[in-house]
Design a protein around this motif. Structure first.
Motif, PDB file in Angstrom:
ATOM      1  N   GLY A  90       1.395  -2.340  10.895  1.00 31.67           N
ATOM      2  CA  GLY A  90       2.316  -2.891   9.980  1.00 31.67           C
ATOM      3  C   GLY A  90       1.832  -3.101   8.560  1.00 31.67           C
ATOM      4  N   PRO A  91       2.535  -3.741   7.460  1.00 26.47           N
ATOM      5  CA  PRO A  91       2.308  -3.767   6.318  1.00 26.47           C
ATOM      6  C   PRO A  91       0.766  -4.071   6.206  1.00 26.47           C
ATOM      7  CG  PRO A  91       4.075  -5.138   6.746  1.00 26.47           C
ATOM      8  CD  PRO A  91       3.763  -4.309   7.997  1.00 26.47           C
ATOM      9  N   ILE A  92       0.280  -5.053   6.937  1.00 22.33           N
ATOM     10  CA  ILE A  92      -1.027  -5.730   6.885  1.00 22.33           C
ATOM     11  C   ILE A  92      -2.186  -4.563   6.924  1.00 22.33           C
ATOM     12  CG2 ILE A  92      -1.419  -6.267   9.279  1.00 22.33           C
ATOM     13  CD1 ILE A  92      -2.409  -9.182   8.275  1.00 22.33           C
ATOM     14  N   ILE A  93      -1.846  -3.554   7.773  1.00 17.97           N
ATOM     15  CA  ILE A  93      -3.111  -2.565   7.627  1.00 17.97           C
ATOM     16  C   ILE A  93      -2.636  -1.480   6.656  1.00 17.97           C
ATOM     17  CG2 ILE A  93      -3.912  -0.495   9.087  1.00 17.97           C
ATOM     18  CD1 ILE A  93      -3.239  -2.112  11.525  1.00 17.97           C
ATOM     19  N   CYS A  94      -1.326  -1.099   6.388  1.00 17.31           N
ATOM     20  CA  CYS A  94      -1.005  -0.072   5.394  1.00 17.31           C
ATOM     21  C   CYS A  94      -1.084  -0.416   3.961  1.00 17.31           C
ATOM     22  CB  CYS A  94       0.573   0.276   5.554  1.00 17.31           C
ATOM     23  SG  CYS A  94       1.126   1.485   4.436  1.00 17.31           S
ATOM     24  N   PHE A  95      -0.913  -1.599   3.405  1.00 19.29           N
ATOM     25  CA  PHE A  95      -0.930  -1.666   2.274  1.00 19.29           C
ATOM     26  C   PHE A  95      -2.515  -1.885   1.592  1.00 19.29           C
ATOM     27  CE2 PHE A  95       3.541  -2.628   2.129  1.00 19.29           C
ATOM     28  CZ  PHE A  95       3.854  -1.980   1.093  1.00 19.29           C
ATOM     29  N   ALA A 116       6.059   5.997   1.458  1.00 18.58           N
ATOM     30  CA  ALA A 116       7.301   6.456   1.945  1.00 18.58           C
ATOM     31  C   ALA A 116       7.427   6.848   3.386  1.00 18.58           C
ATOM     32  CB  ALA A 116       7.925   7.836   0.950  1.00 18.58           C
ATOM     33  N   ALA A 117       6.235   7.933   3.516  1.00 19.01           N
ATOM     34  CA  ALA A 117       6.088   8.462   4.927  1.00 19.01           C
ATOM     35  C   ALA A 117       5.824   7.381   6.131  1.00 19.01           C
ATOM     36  CB  ALA A 117       5.079   9.549   4.967  1.00 19.01           C
ATOM     37  N   TRP A 118       4.915   6.390   5.512  1.00 19.82           N
ATOM     38  CA  TRP A 118       4.676   5.246   6.494  1.00 19.82           C
ATOM     39  C   TRP A 118       5.710   4.469   6.877  1.00 19.82           C
ATOM     40  CZ3 TRP A 118       4.912   0.095   5.294  1.00 19.82           C
ATOM     41  CH2 TRP A 118       4.268  -0.616   6.044  1.00 19.82           C
ATOM     42  N   HIS A 124       4.729   3.495  15.464  1.00 16.80           N
ATOM     43  CA  HIS A 124       4.676   2.339  16.309  1.00 16.80           C
ATOM     44  C   HIS A 124       5.980   1.654  16.446  1.00 16.80           C
ATOM     45  CE1 HIS A 124       4.339   0.513  12.481  1.00 16.80           C
ATOM     46  NE2 HIS A 124       4.453  -0.618  12.770  1.00 16.80           N
ATOM     47  N   ARG A 125       6.703   1.636  15.337  1.00 12.63           N
ATOM     48  CA  ARG A 125       7.905   0.979  15.263  1.00 12.63           C
ATOM     49  C   ARG A 125       8.941   1.788  16.103  1.00 12.63           C
ATOM     50  NH1 ARG A 125       8.349  -0.549   9.513  1.00 12.63           N
ATOM     51  NH2 ARG A 125       9.346   1.490   9.190  1.00 12.63           N
ATOM     52  N   VAL A 126       8.889   3.106  15.867  1.00 15.72           N
ATOM     53  CA  VAL A 126       9.727   4.055  16.529  1.00 15.72           C
ATOM     54  C   VAL A 126       9.455   3.685  17.990  1.00 15.72           C
ATOM     55  CG1 VAL A 126       9.918   6.543  17.053  1.00 15.72           C
ATOM     56  CG2 VAL A 126       9.382   5.792  14.780  1.00 15.72           C
TER      57      VAL A 126
ATOM     58  N   GLY B  98      13.055 -10.189   7.267  1.00 19.86           N
ATOM     59  CA  GLY B  98      12.406 -10.179   8.419  1.00 19.86           C
ATOM     60  C   GLY B  98      11.775  -8.790   8.833  1.00 19.86           C
ATOM     61  N   GLY B  99      11.111  -8.556   9.884  1.00 15.01           N
ATOM     62  CA  GLY B  99      10.545  -7.449  10.254  1.00 15.01           C
ATOM     63  C   GLY B  99      11.486  -6.770  11.235  1.00 15.01           C
TER      64      GLY B  99
END
Lengths: 169, 173
Positions: A90-95, A116-118, A124-126, B98-99
């Motif tokens: 999630g954003p906690i890793i990516c940013f 954008a790609a991330w 993981h979300r897919v 939300g997520g």
């Protein structure tokens, strides 16, 4: 405190007052959600910030500059697009990753593509949500419609920066 | 962000970050005490810059989540098709708080209601690329206003574009 902090905190108060005025438990529910979320994320954010701080000292800057720096040009945009799509979490890793790359000399268009790609392809979300809930046909069509978007956004960022002479120090 | 199940703050990702912190900190220290201290300094600067924004944004997100119920979004996107549907979907994606736990069940519900795939793709992309919550909690605090503005401008029309492409593809497959 900087302007962005003040705006965000002012907005939090505005929405808080709005929820409070509804007088139907919205305010309490909002506070509960925020607290729960804060408890879940803040310890990790603090650690992630330390990881970023340490990594910014040891990441080989020449390597970042070669692959993602200004000199890399459109290749940087392509590499950013692929790397972003492959970045899990999630954003906690990516940013924090993007932040470190930014600080160690990556060019902004490459990072725009990366983000954008991330955002678009985060696998993981897919795997966790999109495939089970929407099925293969939906995912297939969506992927096909989005493939060119990350490089496109990087290219646009480059054009905007060139035309309006936007500099990032 | 809208996880309703109770989660301990000390979960697997927390320990993963802890291990990473120790590893990267150790690596810095191994390079020399000065490098380590520079790393701590950099982290501290970032903390001061980032934490007030993240905490403010978390509270804002909590209130927005309460003020914009899921049903409103479903009513918005479910009712329209074509270009207008795509435009509304883009707007809805931006404000959906939300997520993935919030957005995906919503998309699945819309899908089952028979909403147009172009609107769904536009909605999903808009939430992913332009979602206000992520921009406020993560992007502005870490990357700054200028970077965020540039990225948002370049991403602004992408969800609609993806929706239009999806429409074309869906007619053929």
């Amino acid at each position: 405190m900087d302007v962005a902090s003040i705006i965000i905190i002012a907005l939090a108060f505005t929405f808080g007052i709005k929820a409070y005025r509804k007088n139907d438990g919205s305010y309490e529910a909002g506070i509960t959600l925020a607290k729960k979320q804060a408890l879940a994320t803040l310890p990790k954010i603090v650690l992630a910030i330390f990881v970023s701080g340490f990594f910014s000292q040891i990441v080989p800057t020449e390597l970042v500059a070669t692959w993602l720096g200004k000199e890399a040009g459109w290749k940087g945009i392509l590499i950013g697009s692929v790397a972003g799509g492959l970045t899990p979490g999630g954003p906690i890793i990516c940013f924090p990753v993007v932040y470190i790359l930014f600080k160690t000399g990556a060019a902004v268009p490459a990072l725009v593509s990366f983000l954008a790609a991330w955002s678009i392809f985060a696998f993981h979300r897919v795997l966790a949500y999109e495939l089970p809930l929407l099925g293969v046909r939906f995912v297939g069509i969506r992927f096909a419609s989005c493939l060119i978007l990350p490089p496109l956004s990087g290219l646009l960022a480059q054009i905007i920066m060139d035309v309006f002479k936007v500099e990032f120090s | 962000m809208a996880d309703t199940e109770r989660r301990s703050p000390f979960d697997v990702p927390f320990f993963a970050f802890l291990v990473l912190t120790l590893l990267s900190g150790g690596l810095c220290y191994w390079r020399g005490k000065a490098v380590f201290l520079q790393g701590v300094d950099a982290a501290w600067d970032m903390m001061i810059q980032v934490l007030p924004k993240i905490i403010g944004a978390l509270f804002m997100a909590g209130f927005i989540q309460v003020l914009v119920p899921k049903e409103v979004v479903v009513r918005w996107i479910g009712g329209e098709a074509g270009a207008k549907g795509i435009a509304i979907a883009c707007l809805a994606g931006i404000i959906t708080p939300g997520g993935p736990i919030m957005s995906f069940p919503l998309i699945a519900a819309l899908n089952e209601m028979g909403a147009d795939i172009s609107a769904l793709v536009a909605y999903l992309l808009s939430w992913e690329l332009m979602g206000l919550q992520r921009i406020l909690i993560w992007e502005i605090p870490l990357m700054g206003v200028k970077f965020t503005a540039l990225r948002a401008i370049t991403s602004f029309f992408l969800p609609a574009l993806a929706g239009l492409i999806a429409q074309r593809i869906a007619r053929r497959v």
